[in-house]
Design an enzyme around this catalytic site. Sequence first.
Site, PDB file in Angstrom:
ATOM      1  N   ASN A 172     -13.492  32.156  23.830  1.00  0.00           N
ATOM      2  CA  ASN A 172     -14.056  31.688  23.087  1.00  0.00           C
ATOM      3  C   ASN A 172     -14.104  33.187  21.642  1.00  0.00           C
ATOM      4  OD1 ASN A 172     -16.498  31.352  22.104  1.00  0.00           O
ATOM      5  ND2 ASN A 172     -17.659  31.463  24.134  1.00  0.00           N
ATOM      6  N   ASP A 173     -13.380  33.628  20.777  1.00  0.00           N
ATOM      7  CA  ASP A 173     -13.747  33.828  19.227  1.00  0.00           C
ATOM      8  C   ASP A 173     -15.187  32.775  18.530  1.00  0.00           C
ATOM      9  OD1 ASP A 173     -13.895  35.434  17.164  1.00  0.00           O
ATOM     10  OD2 ASP A 173     -12.198  35.195  16.786  1.00  0.00           O
ATOM     11  N   ARG A 225     -27.980  39.061  24.206  1.00  0.00           N
ATOM     12  CA  ARG A 225     -28.768  37.675  25.099  1.00  0.00           C
ATOM     13  C   ARG A 225     -30.097  38.677  25.406  1.00  0.00           C
ATOM     14  NH1 ARG A 225     -25.668  35.003  30.283  1.00  0.00           N
ATOM     15  NH2 ARG A 225     -26.321  36.840  30.919  1.00  0.00           N
ATOM     16  N   ARG A 267     -34.477  33.971  35.243  1.00  0.00           N
ATOM     17  CA  ARG A 267     -35.127  34.997  33.601  1.00  0.00           C
ATOM     18  C   ARG A 267     -35.928  33.987  32.950  1.00  0.00           C
ATOM     19  NH1 ARG A 267     -28.488  34.130  32.501  1.00  0.00           N
ATOM     20  NH2 ARG A 267     -27.778  36.320  33.362  1.00  0.00           N
ATOM     21  N   ARG A 307     -22.400  45.034  35.056  1.00  0.00           N
ATOM     22  CA  ARG A 307     -21.871  43.190  34.876  1.00  0.00           C
ATOM     23  C   ARG A 307     -20.148  43.447  33.785  1.00  0.00           C
ATOM     24  NH1 ARG A 307     -25.296  38.216  34.348  1.00  0.00           N
ATOM     25  NH2 ARG A 307     -26.778  38.417  36.280  1.00  0.00           N
ATOM     26  N   VAL A 338     -19.685  35.609  28.535  1.00  0.00           N
ATOM     27  CA  VAL A 338     -18.772  35.102  27.662  1.00  0.00           C
ATOM     28  C   VAL A 338     -18.886  33.667  26.900  1.00  0.00           C
ATOM     29  CG1 VAL A 338     -17.264  34.058  29.278  1.00  0.00           C
ATOM     30  CG2 VAL A 338     -15.987  34.723  27.683  1.00  0.00           C
ATOM     31  N   GLY A 339     -19.834  33.110  27.497  1.00  0.00           N
ATOM     32  CA  GLY A 339     -20.074  32.281  26.455  1.00  0.00           C
ATOM     33  C   GLY A 339     -19.996  30.979  27.650  1.00  0.00           C
ATOM     34  N   LYS A 340     -19.563  30.961  29.110  1.00  0.00           N
ATOM     35  CA  LYS A 340     -19.675  29.539  29.967  1.00  0.00           C
ATOM     36  C   LYS A 340     -20.701  28.562  30.134  1.00  0.00           C
ATOM     37  CE  LYS A 340     -19.356  32.880  33.716  1.00  0.00           C
ATOM     38  NZ  LYS A 340     -19.408  33.260  33.200  1.00  0.00           N
ATOM     39  N   GLY A 341     -21.943  29.469  29.766  1.00  0.00           N
ATOM     40  CA  GLY A 341     -22.879  28.066  30.300  1.00  0.00           C
ATOM     41  C   GLY A 341     -23.353  27.928  28.863  1.00  0.00           C
ATOM     42  N   GLY A 380     -14.746  33.370  34.268  1.00  0.00           N
ATOM     43  CA  GLY A 380     -15.127  34.447  33.246  1.00  0.00           C
ATOM     44  C   GLY A 380     -16.125  35.436  33.468  1.00  0.00           C
ATOM     45  N   PRO A 381     -15.931  36.912  32.827  1.00  0.00           N
ATOM     46  CA  PRO A 381     -16.761  37.430  32.784  1.00  0.00           C
ATOM     47  C   PRO A 381     -18.565  36.719  32.666  1.00  0.00           C
ATOM     48  CG  PRO A 381     -15.528  38.051  30.957  1.00  0.00           C
ATOM     49  CD  PRO A 381     -14.727  36.616  32.040  1.00  0.00           C
TER      50      PRO A 381
HETATM   51  N1  LIG Z   1     -18.850  32.292  20.529  1.00  0.00           N
HETATM   52  C1  LIG Z   1     -19.412  32.577  20.320  1.00  0.00           C
HETATM   53  N2  LIG Z   1     -19.675  33.507  19.332  1.00  0.00           N
HETATM   54  C2  LIG Z   1     -20.950  34.738  19.458  1.00  0.00           C
HETATM   55  N3  LIG Z   1     -22.141  34.345  20.287  1.00  0.00           N
HETATM   56  C3  LIG Z   1     -21.367  33.922  21.360  1.00  0.00           C
HETATM   57  C4  LIG Z   1     -20.755  32.574  21.442  1.00  0.00           C
HETATM   58  N4  LIG Z   1     -20.421  31.968  22.982  1.00  0.00           N
HETATM   59  C5  LIG Z   1     -21.387  32.322  23.375  1.00  0.00           C
HETATM   60  N5  LIG Z   1     -22.349  33.752  22.706  1.00  0.00           N
HETATM   61  C6  LIG Z   1     -23.592  33.572  22.822  1.00  0.00           C
HETATM   62  O1  LIG Z   1     -23.214  35.212  23.990  1.00  0.00           O
HETATM   63  C7  LIG Z   1     -24.575  35.021  24.655  1.00  0.00           C
HETATM   64  C8  LIG Z   1     -23.650  34.768  26.362  1.00  0.00           C
HETATM   65  O2  LIG Z   1     -23.824  33.742  26.357  1.00  0.00           O
HETATM   66  P1  LIG Z   1     -23.834  32.674  28.038  1.00  0.00           P
HETATM   67  O3  LIG Z   1     -25.011  32.973  28.377  1.00  0.00           O
HETATM   68  O4  LIG Z   1     -23.573  31.453  27.575  1.00  0.00           O
HETATM   69  O5  LIG Z   1     -22.835  33.225  28.547  1.00  0.00           O
HETATM   70  P2  LIG Z   1     -22.052  33.227  30.258  1.00  0.00           P
HETATM   71  O6  LIG Z   1     -21.311  33.236  30.063  1.00  0.00           O
HETATM   72  O7  LIG Z   1     -22.923  32.031  30.527  1.00  0.00           O
HETATM   73  O8  LIG Z   1     -22.916  34.708  30.864  1.00  0.00           O
HETATM   74  P3  LIG Z   1     -23.229  34.689  32.778  1.00  0.00           P
HETATM   75  O9  LIG Z   1     -21.708  34.501  33.118  1.00  0.00           O
HETATM   76  O10 LIG Z   1     -24.465  35.386  32.941  1.00  0.00           O
HETATM   77  O11 LIG Z   1     -24.154  33.405  32.639  1.00  0.00           O
HETATM   78  C9  LIG Z   1     -25.574  34.069  24.595  1.00  0.00           C
HETATM   79  O12 LIG Z   1     -27.010  34.767  24.056  1.00  0.00           O
HETATM   80  C10 LIG Z   1     -24.913  33.262  23.273  1.00  0.00           C
HETATM   81  O13 LIG Z   1     -25.730  32.398  22.755  1.00  0.00           O
HETATM   82  N1  LIG Z   2     -18.757  32.538  43.073  1.00  0.00           N
HETATM   83  C1  LIG Z   2     -20.393  31.883  42.304  1.00  0.00           C
HETATM   84  N2  LIG Z   2     -20.399  32.339  41.392  1.00  0.00           N
HETATM   85  C2  LIG Z   2     -21.299  31.401  41.382  1.00  0.00           C
HETATM   86  C3  LIG Z   2     -22.166  30.938  41.214  1.00  0.00           C
HETATM   87  N3  LIG Z   2     -22.971  31.040  40.422  1.00  0.00           N
HETATM   88  C4  LIG Z   2     -22.350  31.808  38.939  1.00  0.00           C
HETATM   89  N4  LIG Z   2     -21.961  32.820  39.435  1.00  0.00           N
HETATM   90  C5  LIG Z   2     -21.601  33.132  38.732  1.00  0.00           C
HETATM   91  O1  LIG Z   2     -22.339  34.639  39.235  1.00  0.00           O
HETATM   92  C6  LIG Z   2     -22.453  34.830  37.529  1.00  0.00           C
HETATM   93  C7  LIG Z   2     -23.410  35.393  37.653  1.00  0.00           C
HETATM   94  O2  LIG Z   2     -24.337  34.612  37.171  1.00  0.00           O
HETATM   95  P1  LIG Z   2     -25.630  34.544  35.667  1.00  0.00           P
HETATM   96  O3  LIG Z   2     -25.570  33.610  36.037  1.00  0.00           O
HETATM   97  O4  LIG Z   2     -26.813  35.521  36.797  1.00  0.00           O
HETATM   98  O5  LIG Z   2     -25.514  35.251  34.746  1.00  0.00           O
HETATM   99  C8  LIG Z   2     -21.468  34.040  36.552  1.00  0.00           C
HETATM  100  O6  LIG Z   2     -20.133  35.127  36.341  1.00  0.00           O
HETATM  101  C9  LIG Z   2     -21.697  33.166  37.220  1.00  0.00           C
HETATM  102  O7  LIG Z   2     -19.894  32.564  36.959  1.00  0.00           O
HETATM  103  C10 LIG Z   2     -21.510  30.385  42.076  1.00  0.00           C
HETATM  104  O8  LIG Z   2     -22.536  29.607  42.442  1.00  0.00           O
HETATM  105  N5  LIG Z   2     -20.562  31.171  43.112  1.00  0.00           N
END
Ligand SMILES: Nc1ncnc2c1ncn2[C@@H]1O[C@H](COP(=O)(O)OP(=O)(O)OP(=O)(O)O)[C@@H](O)[C@H]1O
Ligand SMILES: Nc1nc2c(ncn2[C@@H]2O[C@H](COP(=O)(O)O)[C@@H](O)[C@H]2O)c(=O)[nH]1
Length: 436
Positions: free
Chosen positions: A338-339, A304, A211, A315, A182-185, A178-179
């Site tokens: 993810n709302d 964030r 970071r 991004r 969006v909240g994957k982590g 996902g972008p």
């Molecule tokens: N449902 C939600 N509502 C509001 N805020 C959210 C929600 N889910 C996640 N967040 C917040 O959005 C921010 C981004 O979330 P997160 O770091 O998990 O995104 P990500 O998809 O992992 O990003 P990346 O791909 O850059 O690593 C964080 O500050 C998190 O606390």
């Molecule tokens: N193709 C891959 N994409 C990855 C991997 N690990 C993370 N990611 C994606 O990169 C972006 C940015 O991550 P960030 O931690 O710098 O915010 C995010 O969309 C991740 O899903 C990987 O091993 N391979």
Amino acid sequence: MNVFRSKDLKQRLALKHSWRNLLNWLKGFIFGDRNPLMGEVHDVSLNDLEVDMPSGINLQSSGSQTATLISEKIYVIGGSDEGIFSESVRIFHKSTGEWVVPIVLGTKHVISKAHSSVLLNKERILVLERDAPTDDSIWFLEVDTPYVKEQRKKLGKEVVAWSKGLRGDSPVPIVISGPSGVGKGTLISKLMKEFPSTFGFSVSHTTRSPRCNEKNGVHYHFTDRSIMEKDIRDGKFLESASVHGNLYGTSIEAVEAVTDAGKRCILDIDVQGVRSVRASSLEAIFIFICPPSFEELEKRLRDRGTETEEQIQKRLRNARAELEQGRSSNLFDHILVNDDLEMCYANLKSILGLDMENGEARQHCTKSIVLPKGHLVLEMDQKVLIHGGTTEQGKPSNILYVLDASSLKGGAPGRTKGLNIYAIDSVEGGMGLNNL
Ligand SMILES: Nc1ncnc2c1ncn2[C@@H]1O[C@H](COP(=O)(O)OP(=O)(O)OP(=O)(O)O)[C@@H](O)[C@H]1O
Ligand SMILES: Nc1nc2c(ncn2[C@@H]2O[C@H](COP(=O)(O)O)[C@@H](O)[C@H]2O)c(=O)[nH]1
């Protein structure tokens, strides 16, 4: 008569044969004129190959090597002590009379001296190690699988690949994409916190800087571009991609570290990585996470506070393309919005079958077997029969192991899963069948 053709093998064996009859019948296959493996060479001295060897090499002393003939090529497994042939895999081309040392990819593996090998489907050689720890004794040398074919084409050289055989089916990995922002982590952290013994995170490699809250080896393996590029060329990565100006990738080792610990692997990767994993031998569930709106995505990224304005802009530009691909292509099995975080997390758990009370229960079978020393192997119709040798107490073994290779999954560059092994052991008046 071919008792091993039936799907219901156990039943037919039990009905038709006494233990002794079966053993005699097998001996006919292994030693006598009923051996269906004419043309393949098993557990031999290289002298048996009847080929012109380079002069000056004492092949007699090369000891326990095995050789398998596939069309015009003879795959010799096991290095010799003599120095010249120190590689653990070599290929002899019968038509040209030349030896070739292939590029060896896949799981790092050093072949033990004592092993047996048997060809499966003309695409992989099953290698059974005799003195290895019990759960490290079943290996595959892939010689013509789709992965090997692809690598051979890419590298323009002879390629083989090791993959370790795992018994039973472990749950398939979960790929989350996902972008950025969006909240994957956030969702993955919740899952790992609630189910610590079920899930393990595939720690990616990246060339971006850490970071302030990120730890090397936990969130990422932070690495130099030149090292990572070399490792990619050496086939150590399942997938890799350039994302937002940096290199990211999933190493084979990262996924195997999780599965070897008996956990279900979670990958957090971008859409390019998803395409590569889809095209690989890794079977997985693919989940795409969407934001409720583009404005909300931008807000989350900014809030964030981990990227500069320039990086945020980059991004967000990439997010538009990713959202389009994620929503429209058939790349994903599930799409979640993810709302509300708790709602999205509940939906994720539902997809993973964790909304039931004992969701954490699925672990793969770890019961181990001990292959008899000095065993014999033969293959028929995807069933590999392992028989004979001695027990650990030095007595002749009465156990016949049947390894069913008909439902293999995965393979190099990861593990080969889905092996089913059962033992048929001698009991008074007949046979006993034990699933292992
Ligand atoms: N449902 C939600 N509502 C509001 N805020 C959210 C929600 N889910 C996640 N967040 C917040 O959005 C921010 C981004 O979330 P997160 O770091 O998990 O995104 P990500 O998809 O992992 O990003 P990346 O791909 O850059 O690593 C964080 O500050 C998190 O606390
Ligand atoms: N193709 C891959 N994409 C990855 C991997 N690990 C993370 N990611 C994606 O990169 C972006 C940015 O991550 P960030 O931690 O710098 O915010 C995010 O969309 C991740 O899903 C990987 O091993 N391979």
